[in-house]
Design a protein around this motif. Structure first.
Motif, PDB file in Angstrom:
ATOM      1  N   ARG A   1       0.822  -1.202   0.000  1.00 16.02           N
ATOM      2  CA  ARG A   1       0.000   0.000   0.000  1.00 16.02           C
ATOM      3  C   ARG A   1       0.865   1.265   0.000  1.00 16.02           C
ATOM      4  NH1 ARG A   1      -4.285   0.888   3.311  1.00 16.02           N
ATOM      5  NH2 ARG A   1      -4.014   3.064   2.777  1.00 16.02           N
TER       6      ARG A   1
ATOM      7  N   GLU B   1      -1.492   5.914  -0.832  1.00 15.68           N
ATOM      8  CA  GLU B   1      -2.877   6.149  -0.448  1.00 15.68           C
ATOM      9  C   GLU B   1      -2.970   6.300   1.063  1.00 15.68           C
ATOM     10  OE1 GLU B   1      -5.188   2.951  -1.882  1.00 15.68           O
ATOM     11  OE2 GLU B   1      -5.020   3.516  -4.000  1.00 15.68           O
TER      12      GLU B   1
ATOM     13  N   TYR C   1      -2.320  -1.781   9.497  1.00 16.40           N
ATOM     14  CA  TYR C   1      -1.021  -1.646   8.819  1.00 16.40           C
ATOM     15  C   TYR C   1       0.123  -1.821   9.813  1.00 16.40           C
ATOM     16  CZ  TYR C   1       2.863   0.684   6.429  1.00 16.40           C
ATOM     17  OH  TYR C   1       4.088   0.989   5.878  1.00 16.40           O
TER      18      TYR C   1
ATOM     19  N   GLU D   1      -7.691   1.190   9.791  1.00 17.91           N
ATOM     20  CA  GLU D   1      -6.770   0.829   8.705  1.00 17.91           C
ATOM     21  C   GLU D   1      -5.323   1.078   9.118  1.00 17.91           C
ATOM     22  OE1 GLU D   1      -9.385   1.424   4.604  1.00 17.91           O
ATOM     23  OE2 GLU D   1      -7.517   2.548   4.922  1.00 17.91           O
TER      24      GLU D   1
END
Length: 256
Positions: A104, A109, A120, A116
Motif C-alpha cells: 500500500r 494512499e 497496517y 486501517e
C-alpha cells in the motif's frame, strides 16, 4: 557478504533496534541483525520511485527473493540477503509477509480511518516483532503478548513519523485530534496488556520486545492534547536513547 553491512545499516538508520540487538544473546544477534536490515530495505523499496508501478516492481523483487528462499533456493549475492540466508535459511520464507504489507506504500494512499492504520502497523511492526521474538525463544502461545507490545511500539513509531507521512499521503485521510487520541489510546492499551502478561514471555526475548524510548510518555502527551502528532512530534535525543537502552541492558525489562 557478511554481517558488517547489516550492522552498519542499523547503526545509521535504526539506532534503537541496533542498540537492542547488542543486548540480545550472542547466538540471536545474527538473526536479529539480518531481520532488521531486511526490514529497512523493504520499507525503503516503495520510495525508490515516484511511479507506483515502478515502486511495486522494486518491492516485488524482495517478495520474490524471500519466496524463493522459503523454497530452499539461495539468494543471489547481496549485502543483506546473503547474511539473511546464512542466519535464517529456509525460514526466511516466513518473512515474505513483511514485504507484502508494504504494497500500500507504493500506491501513496492515506488510511481511511484509524482501524486501517492499526491494521497496517500490525502487519508491519507487529509481524517484525513476532518474527524477532520467535527467534529469541518466544513460543506460539506468546503471540498475543508479543503482538500487543508490537502494536504499542509500532504505533509510537508511526506517530513520531506522522508529520512526514501526512506530507507523503501515507498518514490519515482525515486527520483530527480525536483520531490522534484514539491511536495513542490503542497503543497505550497494547503496552498495558503486554506489561500485565510479561512474566509469561521468556527473558531471552527482551531485546526483540524493546519498544523504544519514551513510548508511554508520547502516548500520554497525545491523549492529554499537549502534542498534535499531525504537525510536530518532539524528536528523541541521543541521551534519551542511551538511557532507555541502558535500562534494557541493566534490567532486562522490555515492559513499562
Amino acid at each position: 557478504m557478511t554481517l558488517e553491512a547489516c550492522t552498519e545499516a542499523l547503526r545509521q538508520h535504526d539506532p534503537d533496534r541496533f542498540g537492542a540487538v547488542l543486548v540480545a544473546r550472542p547466538q540471536d544477534r545474527p538473526a536479529l541483525l539480518t531481520l532488521y536490515a531486511l526490514n529497512l530495505e523493504i520499507a525503503r523499496a516503495p520510495f525508490q520511485s515516484n511511479e507506483p508501478m515502478l515502486a511495486e516492481m522494486r518491492l516485488q523483487w524482495w517478495v520474490d527473493r524471500l519466496t524463493e528462499m522459503g523454497q530452499g533456493k539461495a539468494p543471489p549475492l547481496h549485502d543483506v540477503l546473503t547474511p539473511l540466508w546464512e542466519a535464517w535459511g529456509q525460514d526466511a520464507g516466513a518473512l515474505e509477509p513483511l514485504a507484502e504489507a508494504r504494497r500500500r506504500d507504493c500506491a501513496r494512499e492515506p488510511f481511511a480511518d484509524v482501524a486501517e492504520a492499526v491494521a497496517y502497523v500490525d502487519a508491519t511492526a507487529g509481524q517484525l516483532m513476532w518474527q524477532a521474538a520467535r527467534r529469541c525463544g518466544a513460543a506460539e502461545g506468546h503471540r498475543e503478548i508479543v503482538m500487543a507490545q508490537a502494536r504499542g511500539a509500532g504505533l509510537a513509531a508511526w506517530l513520531r513519523a506522522l508529520p512526514q507521512l501526512q506530507g507523503m499521503r501515507l498518514g490519515l485521510a482525515q486527520p483530527s485530534p480525536e483520531a490522534a487520541r484514539e491511536l495513542a489510546e490503542i497503543g497505550r492499551d497494547g503496552l498495558r496488556l503486554a506489561a500485565r502478561l510479561h512474566r509469561k514471555v521468556p527473558k531471552t526475548a527482551a531485546a526483540a520486545l524493546y519498544p523504544g524510548p519514551r513510548v508511554p510518555r508520547l502516548f500520554s502527551e497525545i491523549i492529554a492534547g499537549r502534542i498534535d502528532p499531525f504537525t510536530e512530534v518532539p524528536q528523541l535525543s541521543a541521551f534519551q536513547r542511551r538511557g532507555s537502552l541502558a535500562r534494557l541492558a541493566l534490567t532486562g525489562r522490555w515492559w513499562r
